[in-house]
Design a protein around this motif. Structure first.
Motif, PDB file in Angstrom:
ATOM      1  N   THR A 108       0.874  -1.166   0.000  1.00 32.43           N
ATOM      2  CA  THR A 108       0.000   0.000   0.000  1.00 32.43           C
ATOM      3  C   THR A 108       0.914   1.221   0.000  1.00 32.43           C
ATOM      4  OG1 THR A 108      -0.101   0.263   2.404  1.00 32.43           O
ATOM      5  CG2 THR A 108      -1.644  -1.297   1.404  1.00 32.43           C
ATOM      6  N   ASP A 124      -2.812  -1.332   9.623  1.00 26.80           N
ATOM      7  CA  ASP A 124      -3.180  -0.141   8.858  1.00 26.80           C
ATOM      8  C   ASP A 124      -4.692   0.050   8.969  1.00 26.80           C
ATOM      9  OD1 ASP A 124      -3.374   1.994   7.155  1.00 26.80           O
ATOM     10  OD2 ASP A 124      -2.135   1.136   5.577  1.00 26.80           O
ATOM     11  N   TRP A 134      -6.535   2.386   6.389  1.00 24.96           N
ATOM     12  CA  TRP A 134      -6.810   1.793   5.074  1.00 24.96           C
ATOM     13  C   TRP A 134      -7.982   0.817   5.173  1.00 24.96           C
ATOM     14  CZ3 TRP A 134      -3.948  -3.110   3.393  1.00 24.96           C
ATOM     15  CH2 TRP A 134      -4.441  -3.553   2.168  1.00 24.96           C
ATOM     16  N   TRP A 143     -11.570   1.230   3.221  1.00 26.93           N
ATOM     17  CA  TRP A 143     -12.085   0.216   2.289  1.00 26.93           C
ATOM     18  C   TRP A 143     -13.455  -0.256   2.741  1.00 26.93           C
ATOM     19  CZ3 TRP A 143     -14.161  -4.495   1.742  1.00 26.93           C
ATOM     20  CH2 TRP A 143     -14.183  -5.025   0.465  1.00 26.93           C
TER      21      TRP A 143
END
Length: 388
Positions: A221, A289, A292, A296
């Protein structure tokens, strides 16, 4: 010059501080018999004709490929099989990727791309193209990647990358559209054909500035590089400053069949236990993370619930102590009560609605079903399918 003992101890302790242990959480179990569709016939883990391969599409839908039956299985949010299609191939499949909601497969000789109805969009005999290019037999490819945005198939063979622009079902046309390694590099370096695809000096492929990790046990990422070491049982997280190790254990008698990762960063394992004759799907949650993962989930989770999102009850809704209908009821919130989602829980289908249980915090002016005020900041669980 020798480092002082205190400095060495500090470095050692710092390294340990970065290490943590996690357990694989059981997601679902399946029988390994003819009454189930999760079949495996052979015990030998080296046999690539038998077994199951797992993967997710871009929307996080779980899929499984049965090598024995050559069936692709599609599931719903509860991991129940909804559809299966027959894959037309004479050999076992080694690489499986998804591009949007379509599927790209490879068996070291052919790369073929099809949709969820089983209709082939293209099939390329890469083996013939490489043999013709090199003037010799035995040139298998390692992996492949399809970029739908620019309609280009990238083929990996060792450290070399080849490409086919606009692959089709026509073998003659694919030969015309084939580019060797040098041509592929020039094509991508020019930035004219596919500007979001680039190569570095080591021939690593980058997509929108993020290096593409070939295989199913590593990904990158903008913040992390995550690689899974199955033999040593750890995940190495590299955040471009420090390295963090997450150690995990495979339960005794469990043999790993397949590993993949969810687009939110979670790792998934499929194992088989020959003593119990069951397959188990395990998960390591992406805790490294959270930003992230939450982003999502906010964009893709069923029911449109998302962490930190403010929503309202679209009907009288029970606030519970845990994420289950069997848990204690704290209160019943009235229709229109405003809440803030703190955490996403398990996905479930209730009254025909697919959504997640969510941990929520009640906002100001919250009322129960009888119109009585509920203290602002009250926390509990409710079913996200009744929030809007």
């Amino acid at each position: 010059m020798k480092k002082p003992l205190c400095l060495i101890s500090f470095i050692f302790l710092s390294t340990l501080a970065w290490a943590q242990n996690v357990e694989l959480k059981t997601v679902k179990q399946f029988k390994n018999d003819k009454s189930s569709i999760y079949i495996r016939k052979e015990v030998n883990p080296q046999d690539d004709i038998t077994g199951n391969d797992i993967f997710f599409d871009a929307d996080g839908n779980f899929m499984l490929y049965q090598r024995d039956t050559k069936l692709m299985l599609f599931t719903n949010q509860n991991l129940e099989i909804e559809k299966k299609i027959q894959i037309n191939t004479d050999t076992s499949l080694q690489t499986i990727h998804t591009t949007e909601n379509n599927i790209l497969m490879g068996n070291h000789t052919e790369a073929f791309y099809f949709d969820k109805t089983g209709s082939e969009i293209f099939r390329v005999n890469v083996y013939l193209l490489l043999n013709k290019l090199k003037g010799s037999l035995g040139n298998w490819f390692d992996d492949c990647y399809y970029d739908k945005q620019n309609d280009i198939l990238i083929i990996k063979e060792g450290q070399k990358l080849y490409s086919i622009i606009s692959p089709t079902l026509n073998e003659v046309q694919n030969q015309k559209n084939f580019h060797n390694a040098e041509e592929t590099r020039k094509l991508l370096e020019s930035g004219k054909y596919a500007p979001h695809l680039t190569l570095d000096e080591d021939n690593n492929l980058y997509i929108d500035g993020i290096r593409y990790q070939w295989g199913t046990t590593a990904y990158e990422t903008k913040k992390y590089i995550c690689t899974l070491n199955q033999k040593k049982k750890y995940i190495r997280l590299f955040d471009r400053k420090d390295s963090n190790l997450i150690y995990y254990t495979i339960p005794e008698n469990e043999e790993v069949e397949s590993i993949t990762y969810h687009p939110n960063g979670d790792f998934y394992f499929l194992t088989i236990n020959w003593t119990t004759n069951k397959h188990t799907l395990w998960r390591i949650e992406n805790t490294w993370d959270s930003q992230w993962r939450e982003q999502w989930d906010g964009e893709h989770v069923v029911g449109k619930v998302a962490v930190n999102k403010k929503m309202v009850c679209n009907d009288n809704l029970r606030l519970r102590s845990e994420e289950a209908t069997s848990s204690n009821i704290i209160t019943t919130m009235s229709k229109g009560t405003k809440v803030k989602i703190l955490k996403l829980g398990k996905a479930e289908t209730i009254d025909g609605i697919n959504s997640n249980w969510v941990q929520i915090e009640l906002l100001s002016d919250a009322k129960d079903k009888d119109g009585k005020s509920i203290k602002t900041g009250t926390i509990g669980w409710c079913y996200g399918g009744y929030l809007e």
